[in-house]
Design an enzyme around this catalytic site. Sequence first.
Site, PDB file in Angstrom:
ATOM      1  N   SER A   1     -12.590 -26.631  44.008  1.00  0.00           N
ATOM      2  CA  SER A   1     -12.801 -25.222  43.728  1.00  0.00           C
ATOM      3  C   SER A   1     -13.586 -25.094  42.441  1.00  0.00           C
ATOM      4  O   SER A   1     -13.484 -25.918  41.531  1.00  0.00           O
ATOM      5  CB  SER A   1     -11.450 -24.524  43.626  1.00  0.00           C
ATOM      6  N   LYS A   2     -14.384 -24.024  42.386  1.00  0.00           N
ATOM      7  CA  LYS A   2     -15.295 -23.922  41.247  1.00  0.00           C
ATOM      8  C   LYS A   2     -14.565 -23.666  39.946  1.00  0.00           C
ATOM      9  O   LYS A   2     -15.142 -23.706  38.874  1.00  0.00           O
ATOM     10  CB  LYS A   2     -16.367 -22.875  41.515  1.00  0.00           C
ATOM     11  N   ARG A   3     -13.264 -23.390  40.030  1.00  0.00           N
ATOM     12  CA  ARG A   3     -12.514 -23.216  38.795  1.00  0.00           C
ATOM     13  C   ARG A   3     -12.335 -24.557  38.077  1.00  0.00           C
ATOM     14  O   ARG A   3     -12.089 -24.614  36.890  1.00  0.00           O
ATOM     15  CB  ARG A   3     -11.161 -22.586  39.082  1.00  0.00           C
TER      16      ARG A   3
ATOM     17  N   ARG B   1     -17.038 -24.154  29.952  1.00  0.00           N
ATOM     18  CA  ARG B   1     -15.868 -25.022  30.126  1.00  0.00           C
ATOM     19  C   ARG B   1     -15.884 -26.162  29.101  1.00  0.00           C
ATOM     20  O   ARG B   1     -14.851 -26.533  28.571  1.00  0.00           O
ATOM     21  CB  ARG B   1     -15.853 -25.555  31.555  1.00  0.00           C
TER      22      ARG B   1
END
Length: 505
Positions: A258-260, A474
């Site tokens: 998932s892109k998270r 991030r």
Amino acid sequence: MEARSCQRVRTRVAPSPTGDPHVGTVYQALFNYAFAKHHGGDFLLRIEDTDQTRSSRASETAIFEALRWAGLAWDEGPDVGGPCAPYRQSERTAIYREHCARLLESGAAYRCYCTPERLTALRLEQQQAKQTTRYDGYCRDLTEQERRRFEVAGTPYVVRLRVPDEGVCQFPDLLRGVVELAWDSIDDQVLLKSDGFPTYHLANVVDDHLMDISHVIRGEEWINSGPKHLLLYKAFDWTPPIFCHLPLLRNPDRSKLSKRHNPTSVTYYRRLGILPEAFTNYLGLMGWTMPDERELFSIHEMAQAFDLSRISLGGPIFDEAKLRWLNGKYLREKLDEAEVLRRLRLWCFSDEYLAAIVPLVKTRMDTLAEFVPLADYLFTDVVAPDRSLLVLGERDEEGMKEVLHLLLHALDTVRGWDRELAQAVVRGVAERQGIEFRAILRFLFPVLAGRKDALPLFETMEILGKDLVRRRLRNGLEVLGGPLGNKKLRKLLSTVTEDGVERQD
Ligand code: GLU
């Protein structure tokens, strides 16, 4: 229902154009392609754009481009045509309505006039009683008179599938043997929405049949839809295709890709300088091994050797570090110098990319030699800002982590990407956190460019693209000592979303 046999092999990939082209779409396309080509069959591309609010042509174009970049070609599809055209579901709504009418006539489906308020109240009631939330069948057996009353009043309705209340649905999956699901765990699925558009389930089954798909090879997340689909095939009296649910790609910590956690957009990997043949080769290693276990192979070689039964179900890990390693092997061992030069030009030394940067650098340089030092961070993946640059005045590191998390969150909710959107995102977060606009810029320059002074921020964000911006935000969290804990993060995000849940991919 009999399984198909002796039919020409026809497979498809059926993405919904609702965002950036996803790694998982290329993965599924690759396996469908390899299977079809191994058997001398056809591979189709169908665009499932029945969710009108989330689908876009821009996303569709990006999907075409990403698949072509990865080396995949389809025999039939929206852009190449074919005997089953149209291949875009939004252009097939009359077909679904007509099929839905057949289901209503036979009683396999029924009109449901329940209001959204009633459905919300029902859901709440079931949640409070700790029951599975599902439709209670209120409109299943309306009398003719009741139905007419709703019709006369012009009450909007949806069409639902009549799902058995008891018993077990069994269906064969090529990789998993017989899958069993209890009917009472399955809801009376909405097939046609009140706006006359079909849901995924109806459109998908009708199209797979009309497009003569022999094997439905798709992600594991669709396995629970199997019983509904089987019920539809039965209601239409059609022979179902053979189902094969591929394992989900996972992050190195085994959570769902998932892109998270990790970039999931194909565009990101292109931007990183991953070669298409290495990318596709790496996806080919997800759950599949060549009979001789060699690690480097082309799509063509994979198709030649392909055998679905060799797929292993242990969730394959999509690991960027491993992908980079494989890419390095291709760069060093497979491409000669002239080819590397060509690839560099296709990557960020193209006229198009340089032309986007020149206007920003031109006003700041006295000699051409200053171009590279001014723009270097637009040619790298991550930057390494000094921790001291990331703390704003009296705000502590936790406060700055909040800013980064909120930016990441806002990035996920915004559709499209350009400098205006980038500015709106940054401004929104600054206002929410009571940070002066200039101050947040001072903080974001090092996060995104690695240093205090850089080219204009929002233009930089546009050029870097959403994925690379996300990656650097991030990285900023890492420089500050790592992301906020789950509890804190949930609390923070619950202040920005109504339901407190971060949007999924
Ligand atoms: N539109 C679905 C998706 O986006 C297709 C699922 C399927 O292959 O049946 O994944």
